[in-house]
Motif scaffolding. Structure first.
Motif, mmCIF file in Angstrom:
data_model
loop_
_atom_site.group_PDB
_atom_site.id
_atom_site.type_symbol
_atom_site.label_atom_id
_atom_site.label_comp_id
_atom_site.label_asym_id
_atom_site.label_seq_id
_atom_site.Cartn_x
_atom_site.Cartn_y
_atom_site.Cartn_z
ATOM 1 N N LEU A 6 0.826 -1.201 0.000
ATOM 2 C CA LEU A 6 0.000 0.000 0.000
ATOM 3 C C LEU A 6 0.861 1.252 0.000
ATOM 4 N N LYS A 7 0.222 2.386 -0.302
ATOM 5 C CA LYS A 7 0.833 3.701 -0.211
ATOM 6 C C LYS A 7 1.526 3.879 1.146
ATOM 7 N N PHE A 59 -6.548 -5.828 -2.258
ATOM 8 C CA PHE A 59 -6.429 -4.487 -2.821
ATOM 9 C C PHE A 59 -7.673 -4.189 -3.638
ATOM 10 N N PHE A 60 -8.089 -2.936 -3.578
ATOM 11 C CA PHE A 60 -9.268 -2.490 -4.322
ATOM 12 C C PHE A 60 -8.826 -1.429 -5.317
ATOM 13 N N LYS A 114 -9.253 10.253 -10.264
ATOM 14 C CA LYS A 114 -10.081 9.047 -10.181
ATOM 15 C C LYS A 114 -11.515 9.303 -9.756
ATOM 16 N N VAL A 164 -11.232 5.102 -2.476
ATOM 17 C CA VAL A 164 -10.792 4.535 -1.208
ATOM 18 C C VAL A 164 -10.072 5.639 -0.444
ATOM 19 N N ILE A 165 -10.306 5.740 0.856
ATOM 20 C CA ILE A 165 -9.505 6.658 1.662
ATOM 21 C C ILE A 165 -8.542 5.803 2.473
ATOM 22 N N THR A 166 -7.241 6.055 2.319
ATOM 23 C CA THR A 166 -6.293 5.317 3.151
ATOM 24 C C THR A 166 -5.709 6.267 4.189
ATOM 25 N N ALA A 167 -4.900 7.237 3.740
ATOM 26 C CA ALA A 167 -4.334 8.200 4.693
ATOM 27 C C ALA A 167 -5.163 9.480 4.785
ATOM 28 N N GLY A 168 -6.036 9.703 3.821
ATOM 29 C CA GLY A 168 -6.875 10.897 3.851
ATOM 30 C C GLY A 168 -6.244 12.116 3.187
ATOM 31 N N THR A 169 -5.092 11.931 2.550
ATOM 32 C CA THR A 169 -4.372 13.041 1.906
ATOM 33 C C THR A 169 -5.224 13.728 0.838
ATOM 34 N N ALA A 170 -5.821 12.920 -0.027
ATOM 35 C CA ALA A 170 -6.614 13.466 -1.131
ATOM 36 C C ALA A 170 -7.804 14.269 -0.605
ATOM 37 N N ARG A 202 -11.603 0.566 4.357
ATOM 38 C CA ARG A 202 -10.651 -0.493 4.731
ATOM 39 C C ARG A 202 -10.569 -0.705 6.244
HETATM 40 P P1 OMP Z 1 -5.084 8.597 0.512
HETATM 41 O O1 OMP Z 1 -5.245 9.657 -0.546
HETATM 42 O O2 OMP Z 1 -3.786 8.731 1.240
HETATM 43 O O3 OMP Z 1 -6.271 8.516 1.443
HETATM 44 O O4 OMP Z 1 -4.969 7.174 -0.201
HETATM 45 C C1 OMP Z 1 -5.942 6.667 -1.078
HETATM 46 C C2 OMP Z 1 -5.228 5.896 -2.176
HETATM 47 O O5 OMP Z 1 -4.721 4.630 -1.719
HETATM 48 C C3 OMP Z 1 -6.064 5.484 -3.323
HETATM 49 O O6 OMP Z 1 -6.415 6.534 -4.176
HETATM 50 C C4 OMP Z 1 -5.125 4.446 -3.992
HETATM 51 O O7 OMP Z 1 -4.069 5.047 -4.702
HETATM 52 C C5 OMP Z 1 -4.575 3.706 -2.818
HETATM 53 N N1 OMP Z 1 -5.246 2.412 -2.495
HETATM 54 C C6 OMP Z 1 -6.302 1.890 -3.236
HETATM 55 O O8 OMP Z 1 -6.724 2.412 -4.264
HETATM 56 N N2 OMP Z 1 -6.910 0.725 -2.836
HETATM 57 C C7 OMP Z 1 -6.542 0.038 -1.734
HETATM 58 O O9 OMP Z 1 -7.150 -1.015 -1.420
HETATM 59 C C8 OMP Z 1 -5.469 0.565 -0.964
HETATM 60 C C9 OMP Z 1 -4.813 1.722 -1.366
HETATM 61 C C10 OMP Z 1 -3.626 2.130 -0.621
HETATM 62 O O10 OMP Z 1 -2.538 2.228 -1.216
HETATM 63 O O11 OMP Z 1 -3.752 2.264 0.599
#
Ligand code: OMP
Length: 224
Positions: free
Chosen positions: A29-30, A38-39, A77, A130-136, A160
């Protein structure tokens, strides 16, 4: 907490697996974490798949009861996601909402500004994958605030349900976004629902992935 998988949510998980969007295996992951799933929303890549995807987002929005004036798709996206969701809300829920998206680079001539489509006014609903870290999301909140509008919430395809990067903070990035901006983040499905699907509804071939996902959830997941 037990999740209750609604029929449309089970259909969404099956659809995402069938389209190769939701995959099982080993992914980096990022954040650097190694995830057993992974999605990749970019793999909804035909007309019919995109139309179907829009109906799932629209259903999640209708179910959430969220009140909104404008749909917003963050570049890149989020743009097709917001567009297909707007079409589905109009076609299947009789809600014809304005929609907008942003350019990544500000335009130097012509109409100017980096928002395309409807003006950002009133309550804005952000459509993302998907929100992972919330940066976007933090970037998008800046755009909405600059326009003098207000965020109604965020809709994502998959929550997630894992902790943000800071080990001292037990909340998920989504929970942090909800608290920081005082708005709900709605998802079509959660990781718990994917697990329930694998353990209860899936065939033998897929059920085998549940164990690794449960272990990942134990290590990085949040309490509900
Ligand atoms: P943040 O912008 O940091 O919240 O990260 C969101 C991004 O994580 C997505 O736009 C993807 O680039 C990536 N991601 C996925 O698309 N799907 C997943 O299941 C996991 C990730 C990820 O890298 O965490």
């Amino acid at each position: 907490a037990a999740s209750t998988l609604q029929p449309y949510q089970q259909a969404f998980i099956e659809f995402a697996i069938e389209q190769g969007v939701l995959r099982f295996g080993e992914f980096t992951l990022k954040s650097g974490r190694t995830s057993p799933y992974f999605f990749n929303a970019g793999l909804f890549k035909s007309g019919r798949a995109l139309a179907q995807l829009g109906r799932f987002y629209a259903q999640a929005i209708a179910d959430s009861g969220l009140e909104t004036d404008v749909l917003f798709g963050p570049a890149y996206k989020g743009i097709p996601l917001a567009a297909t969701t707007a079409v589905a809300l109009a076609d299947h829920h009789d809600r014809d909402l304005p929609y907008a998206f942003n350019r990544k680079e500000a335009k130097a001539h012509g109409e100017g500004g980096n928002i395309v489509g409807a003006a950002l006014a009133g309550r804005i609903l952000i459509i993302d994958d998907v929100i992972t870290a919330g940066t976007a999301i933090r970037e998008v909140m800046g755009l909405i605030e600059a326009a003098g509008a207000e965020a109604a919430g965020v809709v994502v395809a998959l929550d997630r349900q894992e902790r943000g990067g800071d080990d001292r903070d037990p909340r998920s990035a989504i929970q942090q976004v909800e608290a920081a901006y005082g708005m709900p983040v709605v998802s079509i499905v959660t990781l718990d629902m994917v697990l329930e699907y694998l353990e209860v509804h899936a065939g033998d071939e897929l059920r085998g992935h549940a164990e690794a996902i449960r272990a990942y959830r134990d290590r990085y997941g949040v309490q509900n």
